[in-house]
Design a protein around this motif. Structure first.
Motif, mmCIF file in Angstrom:
data_model
loop_
_atom_site.group_PDB
_atom_site.id
_atom_site.type_symbol
_atom_site.label_atom_id
_atom_site.label_comp_id
_atom_site.label_asym_id
_atom_site.label_seq_id
_atom_site.Cartn_x
_atom_site.Cartn_y
_atom_site.Cartn_z
ATOM 1 N N LYS A 240 -8.107 -3.833 -7.056
ATOM 2 C CA LYS A 240 -8.313 -4.911 -8.028
ATOM 3 C C LYS A 240 -9.411 -5.843 -7.533
ATOM 4 O O LYS A 240 -9.348 -6.342 -6.398
ATOM 5 C CB LYS A 240 -7.021 -5.734 -8.206
ATOM 6 N N PHE A 241 -10.398 -6.112 -8.376
ATOM 7 C CA PHE A 241 -11.405 -7.124 -8.073
ATOM 8 C C PHE A 241 -10.778 -8.516 -8.178
ATOM 9 O O PHE A 241 -9.905 -8.743 -9.025
ATOM 10 C CB PHE A 241 -12.568 -7.054 -9.061
ATOM 11 N N SER A 242 -11.258 -9.443 -7.358
ATOM 12 C CA SER A 242 -10.848 -10.842 -7.527
ATOM 13 C C SER A 242 -11.499 -11.371 -8.815
ATOM 14 O O SER A 242 -12.501 -10.830 -9.280
ATOM 15 C CB SER A 242 -11.277 -11.681 -6.325
ATOM 16 N N HIS A 243 -10.945 -12.449 -9.375
ATOM 17 C CA HIS A 243 -11.480 -12.986 -10.629
ATOM 18 C C HIS A 243 -12.931 -13.438 -10.477
ATOM 19 O O HIS A 243 -13.722 -13.338 -11.407
ATOM 20 C CB HIS A 243 -10.627 -14.165 -11.120
ATOM 21 N N ASN A 244 -13.281 -13.936 -9.268
ATOM 22 C CA ASN A 244 -14.658 -14.417 -9.071
ATOM 23 C C ASN A 244 -15.640 -13.280 -8.778
ATOM 24 O O ASN A 244 -16.847 -13.488 -8.718
ATOM 25 C CB ASN A 244 -14.711 -15.480 -7.963
ATOM 26 N N GLY A 245 -15.116 -12.043 -8.582
ATOM 27 C CA GLY A 245 -15.988 -10.892 -8.378
ATOM 28 C C GLY A 245 -16.551 -10.747 -6.971
ATOM 29 O O GLY A 245 -17.320 -9.833 -6.701
ATOM 30 N N ARG A 246 -16.160 -11.612 -6.045
ATOM 31 C CA ARG A 246 -16.694 -11.558 -4.680
ATOM 32 C C ARG A 246 -15.914 -10.578 -3.790
ATOM 33 O O ARG A 246 -16.460 -9.948 -2.901
ATOM 34 C CB ARG A 246 -16.644 -12.967 -4.078
ATOM 35 N N TYR A 247 -14.619 -10.469 -4.051
ATOM 36 C CA TYR A 247 -13.751 -9.644 -3.205
ATOM 37 C C TYR A 247 -13.078 -8.548 -4.023
ATOM 38 O O TYR A 247 -13.046 -8.598 -5.253
ATOM 39 C CB TYR A 247 -12.651 -10.513 -2.566
ATOM 40 N N MET A 248 -12.520 -7.575 -3.296
ATOM 41 C CA MET A 248 -11.594 -6.650 -3.965
ATOM 42 C C MET A 248 -10.408 -6.427 -3.034
ATOM 43 O O MET A 248 -10.523 -6.544 -1.805
ATOM 44 C CB MET A 248 -12.274 -5.340 -4.341
ATOM 45 N N MET A 249 -9.275 -6.141 -3.655
ATOM 46 C CA MET A 249 -8.036 -5.935 -2.915
ATOM 47 C C MET A 249 -7.604 -4.485 -3.102
ATOM 48 O O MET A 249 -7.697 -3.936 -4.195
ATOM 49 C CB MET A 249 -6.978 -6.893 -3.458
ATOM 50 N N THR A 250 -7.149 -3.884 -2.019
ATOM 51 C CA THR A 250 -6.619 -2.520 -2.106
ATOM 52 C C THR A 250 -5.202 -2.509 -1.537
ATOM 53 O O THR A 250 -4.872 -3.284 -0.647
ATOM 54 C CB THR A 250 -7.478 -1.515 -1.312
ATOM 55 N N ARG A 251 -4.383 -1.619 -2.072
ATOM 56 C CA ARG A 251 -2.999 -1.484 -1.596
ATOM 57 C C ARG A 251 -2.801 -0.062 -1.123
ATOM 58 O O ARG A 251 -3.051 0.897 -1.874
ATOM 59 C CB ARG A 251 -2.037 -1.803 -2.750
ATOM 60 N N ASP A 252 -2.414 0.083 0.123
ATOM 61 C CA ASP A 252 -1.965 1.401 0.585
ATOM 62 C C ASP A 252 -0.458 1.309 0.825
ATOM 63 O O ASP A 252 0.170 0.328 0.439
ATOM 64 C CB ASP A 252 -2.752 1.877 1.821
ATOM 65 N N TYR A 253 0.134 2.319 1.473
ATOM 66 C CA TYR A 253 1.600 2.343 1.506
ATOM 67 C C TYR A 253 2.196 1.162 2.282
ATOM 68 O O TYR A 253 3.209 0.598 1.885
ATOM 69 C CB TYR A 253 2.096 3.668 2.094
ATOM 70 N N LEU A 254 1.553 0.786 3.393
ATOM 71 C CA LEU A 254 2.145 -0.257 4.238
ATOM 72 C C LEU A 254 1.437 -1.602 4.162
ATOM 73 O O LEU A 254 1.966 -2.596 4.655
ATOM 74 C CB LEU A 254 2.172 0.209 5.711
ATOM 75 N N SER A 255 0.234 -1.658 3.583
ATOM 76 C CA SER A 255 -0.516 -2.919 3.692
ATOM 77 C C SER A 255 -1.354 -3.225 2.453
ATOM 78 O O SER A 255 -1.581 -2.372 1.599
ATOM 79 C CB SER A 255 -1.432 -2.865 4.920
ATOM 80 N N VAL A 256 -1.790 -4.491 2.394
ATOM 81 C CA VAL A 256 -2.759 -4.958 1.401
ATOM 82 C C VAL A 256 -4.000 -5.375 2.176
ATOM 83 O O VAL A 256 -3.909 -6.078 3.180
ATOM 84 C CB VAL A 256 -2.198 -6.168 0.601
ATOM 85 N N LYS A 257 -5.165 -4.936 1.705
ATOM 86 C CA LYS A 257 -6.423 -5.298 2.378
ATOM 87 C C LYS A 257 -7.351 -5.995 1.402
ATOM 88 O O LYS A 257 -7.433 -5.608 0.233
ATOM 89 C CB LYS A 257 -7.112 -4.047 2.945
ATOM 90 N N ILE A 258 -8.020 -7.031 1.881
ATOM 91 C CA ILE A 258 -9.015 -7.751 1.079
ATOM 92 C C ILE A 258 -10.387 -7.416 1.655
ATOM 93 O O ILE A 258 -10.615 -7.582 2.860
ATOM 94 C CB ILE A 258 -8.801 -9.287 1.140
#
Length: 445
Positions: free
Chosen positions: A290-308
């Motif tokens: 998922k992109f952040s609303h401001n478009g600067r970052y994106m977030m990914t989800r794998d099985y154990l963690s969330v990464k920005i």
């Protein structure tokens, strides 16, 4: 979660769905999505139905009486089908719902199952015409010879009726199962992704789409990865990302070439050799991006963690949050009961300062990026008194268990929160347990 005045407290607002313990397969919620204003909240289920809830402001003068979401419209979006050529049943389950930005009084949304995407128009009618010249009130046509005078038909008020009508059906473009749809910021096009290909559609044209990514090898025995999720950038209409089962994210620019098989950027974190195990490849598969609303970052989800990830830095994420690290020692049993293949989604809050994702035992996690704090909350019937504050939960990974902690061995892996959504402007969240939709909001002091 920390608000401007210290810790934000979340409290129960509503729960939707039946209380029965034996859940019908068709009632299992498969997607949750707020529209762009947050006034409407759509859910899709395994039975092919879409239920839309509308926010009703109770009392604007008393902010502590927050709005409730009530059923606005329910319709059957998809039906089960059978592909006779491949002898394959096509499930009616709604995989994704995406709202289009509102342009007139009606609302539009895209819903998809494994193969077919549909554009739905949701409109209101509160007037009906009366006083026809050629028709009786019950709809029967009059004998033209019996008409002696002409009258002007009028519109008279009637009870509000919400109609959902399919405006477009986008079919026959995917060989494999569709996992993502994403509306472009140009508001004219959208993409749909399956395991091996991504297609670009115009919202007005149903009989053709452009293939923009194709990772299918000439020999299927050489297949090493599949596409797991894809999304358009919120502001740049030429940019999109897609994630893979190998834990990589590719950012593509449609200006570079018609077929975006060569990415502009490849986001990948080198694996820590000390954590290498038989399950490494499975748990590194990305289930949501998922992109952040401001478009600067994106977030990914794998099985154990969330990464920005910062879009300007490809070699490693700028933030990593452990969702349920205590499950690392349980991967063997999670592999045996297939839970290791669960696809958890994630979402941003309205100003990108907090991220949320689900876990097991009907727990969901929030991570405050600025304060570097996190909390585990639970969606359960026990905490469902109106405005009841949710108590943070803690899981004991081993050793001596404290009074309020729950042991990792007593977690219920059949109760899982895969789908969550955050209101685009307010601190209101929607959390889907198996067949119930919980709505929580921050406590108004």
């Amino acid at each position: 979660m920390a608000g401007p005045g210290g810790d934000m407290q979340w409290c129960f607002s509503q729960v939707k769905g039946a209380i029965d313990d034996d859940v019908a397969e068709a009632d299992i919620i498969s997607t949750v999505e707020f529209n762009h204003t947050g006034e409407l909240l759509a859910t899709g289920d395994k039975g092919g139905r879409v239920v839309i809830f509308q926010q009703e402001i109770e009392n604007k003068n008393l902010p502590q009486f927050r709005s409730e979401y009530n059923v606005y419209s329910t319709f059957q979006s998809h039906e089960p089908e059978f592909d006779y050529l491949k002898s394959l049943e096509i499930e009616e389950k709604i995989n994704k719902i995406r709202w289009l930005p509102q342009k007139n009084a009606a609302q539009f949304l895209l819903s998809t199952n494994d193969k077919t995407i549909k554009l739905w128009k949701i409109s209101e009618r509160d007037k009906r015409p009366e006083g026809y010249n050629l028709k009786e009130e019950d709809g029967r046509y009059k004998d033209p010879n019996s008409i002696t005078s002409l009258r002007v038909p009028v519109l008279i008020p009637m009870d509000l009726m919400v109609e959902a009508s399919p405006r477009r059906v986008f079919a026959n473009a995917h060989t494999y199962h569709i996992n993502s749809i994403s509306v472009n910021s140009d508001e004219e096009t959208y993409l749909s992704a399956d395991d091996l290909r991504i297609n670009l559609w115009n919202l007005e044209i149903t009989d053709r789409s452009f293939n923009i990514v194709d990772i299918k090898p000439a020999n299927m025995e050489e297949l090493t990865e599949v596409i797991t999720a894809a999304e358009f950038h919120p502001h740049q209409c030429n940019t999109f990302v897609y994630s893979s089962s190998k834990g990589t994210i590719r950012l593509c620019d449609m200006r570079a070439s018609a077929l975006c098989d060569k990415q502009s950027k490849l986001f990948e974190e080198p694996e820590d050799p000390s954590n290498r195990s038989f399950f490494s490849e499975i748990i590194s598969s990305i289930s949501d991006v998922k992109f952040s609303h401001n478009g600067r970052y994106m977030m990914t989800r794998d099985y154990l963690s969330v990464k920005i990830w910062d879009l300007n830095m490809e070699n490693r994420p700028v933030e990593t949050y452990q969702v349920h690290e205590y499950l690392r020692s349980k991967l063997c049993s999670l592999y045996e009961n297939d839970c290791i293949f669960d696809k958890f989604e994630c979402c941003w809050n309205g100003n990108d300062s907090v991220v949320m994702t689900g876990s097991y035992n009907n727990f969901f996690r929030m991570f405050d990026r600025g304060q570097r704090r996190d909390v585990t909350l639970e969606a359960s019937r026990e905490n469902s008194k109106p405005m009841q504050v949710l108590k943070p939960r803690k899981v004991c990974a081993g050793g001596k268990r404290k009074k309020d902690e729950i042991s990792v061995d007593s977690l219920d892996f059949n109760k899982k929160i895969l789908h969550t959504a955050w209101h685009p402007q307010d601190n209101i969240i929607a959390v889907a347990t198996t067949n119930n939709l919980y709505i929580f909001q921050d406590k108004v002091n």
